[in-house]
Write a protein that holds these residues in place. Structure first.
Motif, PDB file in Angstrom:
ATOM      1  N   UNK A 173      40.607  24.024  88.540  1.00 42.58           N
ATOM      2  CA  UNK A 173      39.307  24.571  88.958  1.00 42.58           C
ATOM      3  C   UNK A 173      38.295  23.464  89.209  1.00 42.58           C
ATOM      4  N   UNK A 174      38.293  22.445  88.357  1.00 45.75           N
ATOM      5  CA  UNK A 174      37.359  21.322  88.547  1.00 45.75           C
ATOM      6  C   UNK A 174      37.696  20.569  89.829  1.00 45.75           C
ATOM      7  N   UNK A 175      38.982  20.354  90.087  1.00 44.16           N
ATOM      8  CA  UNK A 175      39.386  19.689  91.321  1.00 44.16           C
ATOM      9  C   UNK A 175      38.988  20.524  92.543  1.00 44.16           C
ATOM     10  N   UNK A 176      39.186  21.828  92.463  1.00 42.61           N
ATOM     11  CA  UNK A 176      38.834  22.714  93.573  1.00 42.61           C
ATOM     12  C   UNK A 176      37.322  22.758  93.810  1.00 42.61           C
ATOM     13  N   UNK A 177      36.540  22.454  92.777  1.00 47.07           N
ATOM     14  CA  UNK A 177      35.077  22.458  92.930  1.00 47.07           C
ATOM     15  C   UNK A 177      34.613  21.369  93.902  1.00 47.07           C
ATOM     16  N   UNK A 178      35.504  20.440  94.250  1.00 41.19           N
ATOM     17  CA  UNK A 178      35.173  19.402  95.225  1.00 41.19           C
ATOM     18  C   UNK A 178      35.296  19.922  96.654  1.00 41.19           C
ATOM     19  N   UNK A 179      35.812  21.135  96.814  1.00 38.73           N
ATOM     20  CA  UNK A 179      35.988  21.718  98.139  1.00 38.73           C
ATOM     21  C   UNK A 179      37.305  21.374  98.797  1.00 38.73           C
ATOM     22  N   UNK A 180      38.187  20.735  98.055  1.00 34.46           N
ATOM     23  CA  UNK A 180      39.474  20.341  98.608  1.00 34.46           C
ATOM     24  C   UNK A 180      40.579  21.290  98.126  1.00 34.46           C
ATOM     25  N   UNK A 181      41.569  21.552  98.991  1.00 36.92           N
ATOM     26  CA  UNK A 181      42.709  22.361  98.549  1.00 36.92           C
ATOM     27  C   UNK A 181      43.492  21.620  97.463  1.00 36.92           C
TER      28      UNK A 181
END
Length: 82
Positions: A56-64
């Motif tokens: 979820x934290x990684x996805x918060x960057x807007x990247x798949x």
């Protein structure tokens, strides 16, 4: 609590992407190490934090983002079920 090393596939294409990924996980209690590989589009995290919370934290960057290990397990299960 035991730490786990998980590899994520993240669509990163430049140094700014790498910095955004690193920033999304900085100061997260429980993360022991973080390796970002721009060439492979890979983020390896060694931590006690639940895998989905990291995703979820990684996805918060807007990247798949995909969990590499779970993708392989899913493919193996599909073959076994067919």
């Amino acid at each position: 609590m035991t730490s786990t090393k998980v590899e994520f596939l993240v669509q990163i294409t430049c140094d700014a992407c790498v910095k955004a990924v690193e920033k999304s996980l900085e100061n997260v209690e429980g993360i022991k190490s973080l390796e970002v590989d721009l060439q492979k589009g890979s983020v390896v995290v060694d931590s006690t934090v639940p895998t989905l919370q990291i995703q979820e934290r990684l996805e918060s960057t807007g990247r798949p983002v995909a969990i590499k290990g779970k993708i392989l397990v899913t493919k193996i299960l599909r073959v076994a079920l067919n």
